[in-house]
Design an enzyme around this catalytic site. Sequence first.
Site, PDB file in Angstrom:
ATOM      1  N   CYS A 185       4.103  10.253   4.016  1.00 57.91           N
ATOM      2  CA  CYS A 185       3.278   9.030   4.024  1.00 57.91           C
ATOM      3  C   CYS A 185       2.676   8.882   2.643  1.00 57.91           C
ATOM      4  O   CYS A 185       3.365   9.082   1.649  1.00 57.91           O
ATOM      5  CB  CYS A 185       2.222   9.107   5.117  1.00 57.91           C
ATOM      6  SG  CYS A 185       1.137  10.548   5.016  1.00 57.91           S
ATOM      7  N   GLY A 186       1.389   8.560   2.566  1.00 57.80           N
ATOM      8  CA  GLY A 186       0.736   8.448   1.266  1.00 57.80           C
ATOM      9  C   GLY A 186       0.198   9.769   0.765  1.00 57.80           C
ATOM     10  O   GLY A 186       0.488  10.194  -0.352  1.00 57.80           O
TER      11      GLY A 186
END
Length: 376
Positions: free
Chosen positions: A334-335
């Site tokens: 993800c981030g």
Amino acid sequence: MASSAFTRTLLGSRLIHSALSSSRKTQIFTSLFNKRPFHIRADPVDASYKTSGRAPRVMASSVIGSKALFSAQSLSTNEPVVSVDWLHANLTEPDMKVLDASWYMPDEKRNPIQEYQVAHIPGALFFDVDGISDRSTNLPHMLPSEEAFAAAVSALGIENKDGLVVYDGKGIFSAARVWWMFRVFGHDKVWVLDGGLPRWRASGYDVESSASGDAILKASAASEAIEKVYQGQAVGPITFQTKFQPHLVWTLEQVKRNIEDKSHQQIDARSKARFDGAAPEPRKGIRSGHVPGSKCIPFPHMLDASQTLLPADELKKRFDQEGISLESPVVTSCGTGVTACILALGLHRLGNRDVAVYDGSWTEWGAHTDTPITSS
């Protein structure tokens, strides 16, 4: 955010001063964590924990079990979540601890520590996602070393015999990260509270806003312990023994190799716009796009409108739509390694309990100049 050592140290000292100078009256303390003995009565006339006239209800069949009593030794780990009704009925069991693991994106401008002070599930500790992290990297809230994790959670009073229920202030968000962290370090007796604090409050169950001086001192000790480990100093006593599970956490080099080897299906939990490179990354200096060969399933696709985990058949549809085989290995990203754990949570419900998470995720990958990137 409480990610810097200076902020943690300064705030910790304020907490101790506040605790030592306060009266015995119930107050809202500026605390990082909360640890209360699990002897709160479930009697609705108890001022510290009223049930608003509700009788404890049996949890839904879509989450763990129908047993009235909690046992960390016998509770199934096949299901990754428990319901608020189940937690309410078992809140006072001595071999269980509840963790508030709330964390928010920087642009949300929400302070999880302050929100914890105002309202948390009775007896819950605060698990600082930014604080219980690797102090040797500039990447946010990366997985700490085994020794550091053991020292921090031991300072919070957590033992290997404990069953843990983790929740957050959004429903299912950062709680999944802490669920994954404990599993990485060999502790399987951990579950996410389905729907989190919003579902708890919507069900009419009480929250508390007071914290004892003892809880604040333990909070300071947890932060101090992890700092000492990274400074090479001795800590103790250690009540939590780790057993590292390397297959559950991936590094940048492993992701690089996977582009060629294709041993794992990589799924990105970011929004489609960020995945495609059409939307800028929230952190400065990070390139846009995605890892070549990866697929996008934004983490909200794992949840229903009330922020609870979808039933197995609905989850399977989400993965089928993106061509993800449940029979083949998966790594999620993800981030910054938080919402990737929500994908792992969904896959766990579907029987895939060995999902790896790329800890550095896009913040690490996108910051490098030599990592390949695809954009649409």
